[in-house]
Scaffold this motif. Sequence first.
Motif, PDB file in Angstrom:
ATOM      1  N   ALA A 100     -44.078 -92.459  56.027  1.00 12.49           N
ATOM      2  CA  ALA A 100     -45.066 -91.369  56.082  1.00 12.49           C
ATOM      3  C   ALA A 100     -44.404 -90.034  56.420  1.00 12.49           C
ATOM      4  N   ALA A 101     -43.282 -90.106  57.162  1.00 14.63           N
ATOM      5  CA  ALA A 101     -42.591 -88.867  57.567  1.00 14.63           C
ATOM      6  C   ALA A 101     -42.003 -88.113  56.371  1.00 14.63           C
ATOM      7  N   ILE A 102     -41.798 -88.812  55.250  1.00 14.02           N
ATOM      8  CA  ILE A 102     -41.206 -88.156  54.064  1.00 14.02           C
ATOM      9  C   ILE A 102     -42.108 -87.025  53.584  1.00 14.02           C
ATOM     10  N   GLN A 103     -43.404 -87.310  53.456  1.00 15.18           N
ATOM     11  CA  GLN A 103     -44.324 -86.266  52.986  1.00 15.18           C
ATOM     12  C   GLN A 103     -45.134 -85.631  54.115  1.00 15.18           C
ATOM     13  N   ASN A 104     -45.148 -86.321  55.247  1.00 14.39           N
ATOM     14  CA  ASN A 104     -45.814 -85.777  56.430  1.00 14.39           C
ATOM     15  C   ASN A 104     -47.274 -85.403  56.175  1.00 14.39           C
ATOM     16  N   LYS A 105     -47.981 -86.275  55.448  1.00 10.28           N
ATOM     17  CA  LYS A 105     -49.367 -85.981  55.071  1.00 10.28           C
ATOM     18  C   LYS A 105     -50.384 -86.670  55.961  1.00 10.28           C
ATOM     19  N   ILE A 106     -49.959 -87.737  56.637  1.00  7.65           N
ATOM     20  CA  ILE A 106     -50.944 -88.540  57.370  1.00  7.65           C
ATOM     21  C   ILE A 106     -50.553 -88.736  58.834  1.00  7.65           C
ATOM     22  N   SER A 107     -51.567 -89.004  59.638  1.00  8.31           N
ATOM     23  CA  SER A 107     -51.375 -89.192  61.075  1.00  8.31           C
ATOM     24  C   SER A 107     -51.072 -90.656  61.400  1.00  8.31           C
ATOM     25  N   ASP A 108     -50.642 -90.882  62.646  1.00 12.83           N
ATOM     26  CA  ASP A 108     -50.446 -92.258  63.123  1.00 12.83           C
ATOM     27  C   ASP A 108     -51.749 -93.036  63.040  1.00 12.83           C
ATOM     28  N   ILE A 145     -51.251 -97.658  49.745  1.00 12.40           N
ATOM     29  CA  ILE A 145     -52.565 -96.994  49.815  1.00 12.40           C
ATOM     30  C   ILE A 145     -52.714 -96.006  50.968  1.00 12.40           C
ATOM     31  N   MET A 146     -51.756 -95.984  51.911  1.00 13.70           N
ATOM     32  CA  MET A 146     -52.001 -95.266  53.174  1.00 13.70           C
ATOM     33  C   MET A 146     -52.137 -93.751  53.006  1.00 13.70           C
ATOM     34  N   GLU A 147     -51.547 -93.189  51.956  1.00  8.43           N
ATOM     35  CA  GLU A 147     -51.612 -91.734  51.778  1.00  8.43           C
ATOM     36  C   GLU A 147     -52.707 -91.326  50.790  1.00  8.43           C
TER      37      GLU A 147
END
Length: 212
Positions: A100-108, A145-147
Amino acid sequence: MNGIELRNVSKSFKGLSLFENVSVSFEKGKIYGIVGHNGSGKSVLFKMMCGFVFPDQGSVLVNGIELGKNKRFPENFGIIIDKPGYLGDKTGFENLKYLAAIQNKISDEKIKETLEMVGLQYTLKQKVKHYSLGMKQKLAIAQAIMEDQDVLLLDEPFNGLDVDSVENIRNLLKSLNQEGKTIILTSHHNEDIELLCEHVFRVRNCTLEQLK
């Protein structure tokens, strides 16, 4: 058009002709099934759709933009192809956090929520190297699916899942499709294809035959 389009695509792999002059469209917001025997080219087809490999001839367009001209990879694609590689010494949550850190679009919170949706506890301290096949499969689906990806290319998403998990993931895919996601999947089980897919193509004789 909005969606994925193959125009006169030909592709050989390791000297074997897999596709010859194939033209087909996958419309936005539908669920498609791709069937065919092992080695028929299903994974290569998926790799062409997401820019991992290019056709020998012809073109692949996503939302009207040809892959490989100005754009290598399409945006907002969630992908399971082959076996995803993970950091074995990290937990499932830690692995998804790195990705997720690659695009930094979503929260924990979003990562935790997605893990719960696929049937994995985010609090699980078990390292991924000790995961069962089914747990790894759930982690792969969570990653895809997470992003909130618009298009899901899922090669054998039900592989290794127990009966209850298959039911859960089928329902999850149906609800994602109702939100407008385009889903293209392969499965060795006809039931998955029958229950989920509006349209079905078979890879055969270097082309895609529409079965449904």
